[in-house]
Design an enzyme around this catalytic site. Structure first.
Site, PDB file in Angstrom:
ATOM      1  N   ASP A   1       2.715   6.008   2.285  1.00 17.53           N
ATOM      2  CA  ASP A   1       1.075   5.918   1.907  1.00 17.53           C
ATOM      3  C   ASP A   1       0.911   5.990   0.867  1.00 17.53           C
ATOM      4  O   ASP A   1      -0.527   5.960   0.974  1.00 17.53           O
ATOM      5  CB  ASP A   1       0.759   7.450   3.470  1.00 17.53           C
TER       6      ASP A   1
ATOM      7  N   LYS B   1      -0.147   0.993  14.849  1.00 14.39           N
ATOM      8  CA  LYS B   1       0.616   1.022  13.534  1.00 14.39           C
ATOM      9  C   LYS B   1       1.766   1.049  14.200  1.00 14.39           C
ATOM     10  O   LYS B   1       2.439   0.007  13.957  1.00 14.39           O
ATOM     11  CB  LYS B   1       0.575   2.569  12.469  1.00 14.39           C
TER      12      LYS B   1
ATOM     13  N   GLN C   1       0.655  11.002  10.626  1.00 18.17           N
ATOM     14  CA  GLN C   1      -0.099  10.962  10.488  1.00 18.17           C
ATOM     15  C   GLN C   1      -1.789  12.312  10.162  1.00 18.17           C
ATOM     16  O   GLN C   1      -1.498  13.806  10.712  1.00 18.17           O
ATOM     17  CB  GLN C   1      -0.940  10.642  12.387  1.00 18.17           C
TER      18      GLN C   1
HETATM   19  N1  GUN Z   1      -5.712   9.515   8.933  1.00 23.69           N
HETATM   20  C1  GUN Z   1      -6.716   8.429   8.699  1.00 23.69           C
HETATM   21  N2  GUN Z   1      -6.080   7.546   7.491  1.00 23.69           N
HETATM   22  C2  GUN Z   1      -4.984   7.681   7.505  1.00 23.69           C
HETATM   23  C3  GUN Z   1      -3.394   7.367   6.619  1.00 23.69           C
HETATM   24  O1  GUN Z   1      -3.982   6.390   6.341  1.00 23.69           O
HETATM   25  N3  GUN Z   1      -2.444   7.782   7.224  1.00 23.69           N
HETATM   26  C4  GUN Z   1      -2.457   9.064   7.333  1.00 23.69           C
HETATM   27  N4  GUN Z   1      -1.131   9.332   7.575  1.00 23.69           N
HETATM   28  N5  GUN Z   1      -3.702   9.421   8.945  1.00 23.69           N
HETATM   29  C5  GUN Z   1      -4.062   9.523   8.080  1.00 23.69           C
END
Ligand code: GUN
Length: 292
Positions: A119, A52, A96
């Site tokens: 998100d 990311k 995350q």
């Molecule tokens: N863990 C797995 N997929 C995601 C996501 O799209 N965002 C976040 N913050 N954690 C995740």
């Protein structure tokens, strides 16, 4: 059979975003800024967060990575979120997931102000999504919609079957596919671990979205001719055929089902790359204050 190429589509979207960022800067605007919080050192989470941050750099965003040890207290984490909520130079914040057991994920999700929740996990934003109001759509479901749209997959009036009811993918996906939108307007069946006669249901699917995290779970006998399959699964398994000693498998037996499909996403290179592209898109939207 047409492959829904997520790698290429995500790369196109990132190029479009980079152009918008350059235009913003030309007009005297500032770079969109994404902050990510990573707790602990889980291998998969580490990989995702690094990807990311790298993607932010690629499109010209600013990014901040805040790391905490896995034994960080919930209150310390919440205090950092508060700090970022108040920092007007940061447009988007993600924490995350998953988090260590001693931290309440829902409390953390609710602590992020909806305006910075790129998100799209905050209950307020999930509610806005369900009501078809402008909001940040969760990145993986948004990436799937984008693939369906760009490849002009017809969804209106189709039977869509979703396998898996996670908060991140299956559940929002089922809402989005049922909304009065394009893509959308499907008759949706959301299936899960308690579903009886799953195969009878999946055989009715014009569009099958699989997000349960079991390698090669969906086999050719479970789908009908002409189906569109979206495979969200990524399971790492040992392999003596790759240099790394590992390979990635989806939730669908790709080789077995592909000849029956009109459209199918590969793993890797399908839904995965789209997720990051959509997170960037949400951050760009936030930086332009287009929603709130
Ligand atoms: N863990 C797995 N997929 C995601 C996501 O799209 N965002 C976040 N913050 N954690 C995740």
């Amino acid at each position: 059979m047409i492959i829904l190429d997520g790698k290429k589509t995500a790369s196109d979207i990132k190029e479009e975003i980079a152009i918008e960022v350059a235009n913003l800067l030309d007009k005297g605007g500032k770079k969109p800024h994404l902050a990510a919080i990573l707790v602990g050192s889980d291998g998969a989470s580490e990989t995702y967060v690094k990807a990311k941050v790298k993607a932010c750099v690629k499109v010209g965003f600013e990014s901040t990575l805040v790391r905490f040890d896995s034994n960080v207290s919930e209150s310390e984490l919440l205090a950092e979120i508060e700090k970022i909520n108040r920092n007007s130079s940061i447009d988007g914040l993600i924490v995350q997931l998953p988090l260590p057991k001693h931290i309440d994920e829902m409390k953390v999700t609710e602590a992020i102000i909806p305006e910075k929740d790129v998100d799209g996990f905050h209950p307020a934003n999930i509610g806005r999504m369900a009501l078809n109001l402008p909001t940040y759509l969760p990145a993986t479901p948004a990436g799937i919609l984008e693939l369906l749209e760009r490849y002009e997959v017809e969804t209106s009036g189709k039977n869509c079957v979703v396998i898996g009811r996670s908060h991140i993918v299956g559940s929002p996906m089922s809402i989005l596919m049922a909304r009065n939108n394009n893509p959308g307007n499907c008759t949706v069946t959301l299936t899960h671990s308690r579903t009886k006669n799953l195969k009878e249901i999946t055989k009715t699917a014009d569009i099958l979205i699989v997000a349960l995290g079991k390698a090669e779970f969906v086999t050719a006998d479970m789908v009908k001719e002409g189906v569109t399959i979206i495979d969200v699964g990524i399971t790492r398994v040992k392999s003596d055929k790759t240099k790394s000693g590992w390979k990635l498998l989806g939730d669908v037996d790709f080789k077995g089902v592909k000849s029956k499909c009109d459209f199918i996403t590969p793993v890797p290179g399908g839904v995965g790359p789209m997720t990051i592209a959509m997170l960037l898109k949400n951050t760009l939207i936030s930086s332009k204050s287009q929603l709130y």
